[in-house]
Design a protein around this motif. Structure first.
Motif, short mmCIF file in Angstrom:
data_model
loop_
_atom_site.label_atom_id
_atom_site.label_comp_id
_atom_site.label_asym_id
_atom_site.label_seq_id
_atom_site.Cartn_x
_atom_site.Cartn_y
_atom_site.Cartn_z
N ALA A 41 0.83 -1.20 0.00
CA ALA A 41 0.00 0.00 0.00
C ALA A 41 0.86 1.25 0.00
CB ALA A 41 -0.92 -0.01 1.21
N ILE A 42 1.93 1.24 0.80
CA ILE A 42 2.80 2.42 0.87
C ILE A 42 3.48 2.64 -0.47
CG2 ILE A 42 4.81 3.38 2.01
CD1 ILE A 42 4.00 1.69 4.44
N VAL A 43 4.03 1.56 -1.04
CA VAL A 43 4.76 1.71 -2.30
C VAL A 43 3.82 2.16 -3.41
CG1 VAL A 43 6.04 0.44 -4.04
CG2 VAL A 43 6.53 0.10 -1.67
N GLN A 44 2.60 1.59 -3.41
CA GLN A 44 1.64 1.96 -4.45
C GLN A 44 1.26 3.43 -4.35
OE1 GLN A 44 0.24 0.16 -6.92
NE2 GLN A 44 -0.91 1.97 -7.53
N LEU A 45 1.14 3.93 -3.12
CA LEU A 45 0.80 5.34 -2.93
C LEU A 45 1.88 6.24 -3.52
CD1 LEU A 45 -1.52 6.68 -1.42
CD2 LEU A 45 -0.03 6.95 0.51
N VAL A 46 3.13 5.96 -3.18
CA VAL A 46 4.24 6.80 -3.66
C VAL A 46 4.34 6.74 -5.18
CG1 VAL A 46 6.72 7.11 -3.58
CG2 VAL A 46 5.49 6.56 -1.52
N VAL A 47 4.28 5.51 -5.72
CA VAL A 47 4.41 5.33 -7.16
C VAL A 47 3.26 6.00 -7.90
CG1 VAL A 47 4.22 3.54 -8.91
CG2 VAL A 47 5.86 3.31 -7.11
N GLU A 48 2.06 5.95 -7.27
CA GLU A 48 0.90 6.57 -7.91
C GLU A 48 1.09 8.07 -8.03
OE1 GLU A 48 -1.38 4.81 -9.23
OE2 GLU A 48 -2.00 6.73 -10.02
N ILE A 49 1.60 8.69 -6.95
CA ILE A 49 1.81 10.14 -6.99
C ILE A 49 2.82 10.49 -8.07
CG2 ILE A 49 2.69 12.07 -5.66
CD1 ILE A 49 1.53 10.65 -3.19
N LEU A 50 3.92 9.70 -8.17
CA LEU A 50 4.92 9.98 -9.19
C LEU A 50 4.35 9.82 -10.59
CD1 LEU A 50 8.11 8.39 -7.68
CD2 LEU A 50 7.62 10.78 -8.03
N CYS A 51 3.52 8.78 -10.75
CA CYS A 51 2.89 8.52 -12.05
C CYS A 51 2.02 9.70 -12.46
CB CYS A 51 2.02 7.28 -11.96
SG CYS A 51 2.63 5.90 -12.85
N ILE A 52 1.24 10.21 -11.50
CA ILE A 52 0.36 11.33 -11.80
C ILE A 52 1.17 12.54 -12.22
CG2 ILE A 52 -1.29 12.92 -10.78
CD1 ILE A 52 -2.44 10.34 -11.40
N ILE A 53 2.29 12.77 -11.52
CA ILE A 53 3.11 13.93 -11.88
C ILE A 53 3.64 13.78 -13.30
CG2 ILE A 53 5.26 15.10 -11.33
CD1 ILE A 53 4.71 14.45 -8.42
N ILE A 54 4.09 12.57 -13.64
CA ILE A 54 4.65 12.35 -14.98
C ILE A 54 3.57 12.55 -16.04
CG2 ILE A 54 5.60 10.59 -16.48
CD1 ILE A 54 6.99 9.46 -14.00
N LEU A 55 2.38 11.97 -15.78
CA LEU A 55 1.32 12.05 -16.79
C LEU A 55 0.82 13.48 -16.96
CD1 LEU A 55 -0.69 8.82 -16.19
CD2 LEU A 55 0.40 9.50 -18.27
N ILE A 56 0.75 14.22 -15.84
CA ILE A 56 0.30 15.61 -15.95
C ILE A 56 1.33 16.44 -16.71
CG2 ILE A 56 -0.12 17.68 -14.58
CD1 ILE A 56 -1.65 16.04 -12.67
N ARG A 57 2.61 16.12 -16.46
CA ARG A 57 3.66 16.79 -17.23
C ARG A 57 3.47 16.54 -18.73
NH1 ARG A 57 6.39 18.26 -20.42
NH2 ARG A 57 8.63 18.59 -20.61
N ALA A 58 2.98 15.37 -19.08
CA ALA A 58 2.80 15.08 -20.50
C ALA A 58 1.58 15.78 -21.07
CB ALA A 58 2.68 13.57 -20.70
N THR A 59 0.53 15.93 -20.25
CA THR A 59 -0.72 16.40 -20.84
C THR A 59 -0.90 17.90 -20.73
OG1 THR A 59 -1.81 15.95 -18.76
CG2 THR A 59 -1.97 14.28 -20.46
N ILE A 60 -0.25 18.54 -19.80
CA ILE A 60 -0.57 19.95 -19.56
C ILE A 60 0.04 20.82 -20.65
CG2 ILE A 60 1.37 20.77 -18.17
CD1 ILE A 60 -0.89 21.45 -16.06
#
Lengths: 164, 112
Positions: A41-60
């Protein structure tokens, strides 16, 4: 979670879609917590936040035109055909799975019994990934560094001689 | 059994997204959903009813514990999934800079 996934797939705006898939990931993290896997759960939380940052960087800051789906019938039909093939295989695989709540613990029994005395780690998961299966973790680190090198090689700006 | 079916439904949504959509970002999202489904399947197979998390405690005799081996595998897989997503998104950004679109049917010209 399934609802969130459907929203993520079908929504038109890309930024909203990214946020919806973030909601799916957070729900998955909660699911891991319920299924008695706190490390995951902890690892998934951290990885999810990083994933969101990367994807937002791509779409914004992109002028996002809504992409029309051409040849609606053919595309949908072929996609459904592939999903049907997958479901046929999955039906045979589901019969082989252990029933929910009764895992097969042939290997893990040894790990649980000898984990504390052999490695000295009270967390069995960390004793497995760092001691019993250390080569796995070595390979994981290799994959990570390869991905970092790949991203740097793709995203670099300097050193392009033939660029106009 | 219903848990496996829901996990399968999640996988099918991801597969549909990858095969059907024509936007690169949507395809990346579909791959992420498939990855979530696979991780969830592994953790579901390792769950045991009325059990404890795989952490030993002082003075407590462990009688039943969830299977820690799939947890270790999934832990590896999550991190690798992050790396793969970063790589795909980097390629997508490069494609956007070159072609000015995310539509995969418009990216046809193979210039170096």
């Amino acid at each position: 979670m399934v609802l969130g996934a459907i929203v993520a797939v079908e929504i038109e705006d890309l930024l909203s879609s990214v946020i919806a898939v973030g909601a799916v990931g957070l729900a998955l993290s909660m699911g891991f917590l319920i299924l008695k896997a706190p490390d995951l759960a902890i690892v998934q939380l951290v990885v999810e936040i990083l994933c969101i940052i990367i994807l937002i960087r791509a779409t914004i800051k992109k002028d996002l035109s809504i992409i029309k789906n051409g040849r609606w019938f053919f595309n949908t039909f072929s996609t459904l055909l592939f999903i049907f093939c997958f479901l046929v295989f999955a039906y045979f695989a589901l019969k082989e799975l252990p029933s929910f709540g009764e895992p097969i613990m042939r290997v893990a029994k040894e790990y649980i019994r000898q984990g504390l005395s052999k490695t000295g780690a009270t967390n069995i998961v960390s004793s497995i990934i760092l001691d019993f299966r250390g080569y796995d973790t070595l390979g994981e680190a290799t994959v990570l560094f390869t991905a970092v090198i790949g991203v740097l090689a793709i995203m670099r700006k300097v050193g392009r001689i033939n660029e106009k | 059994m219903i848990e496996y079916i829901l996990c399968l439904a999640l996988f099918c949504i991801g597969l549909y997204c990858v095969l059907r959509k024509r936007n690169i970002i949507k395809i990346v999202i579909g791959l992420g959903i498939i990855e979530y489904a696979i991780n969830l399947l592994f953790v579901l197979t390792s769950y045991r009813m009325n059990s404890r998390a795989p952490v030993l405690d002082k003075g407590v005799v462990i009688t039943n514990m969830v299977d820690p081996l799939p947890h270790a595998l999934v832990l590896t897989n999550i991190v690798i999934g992050l790396a793969v997503t970063a790589l795909i998104v980097a390629i997508a950004i490069r494609l956007y800079e070159k072609y000015g679109t995310f539509d995969i049917t418009k990216i046809r010209k193979l210039r170096g």
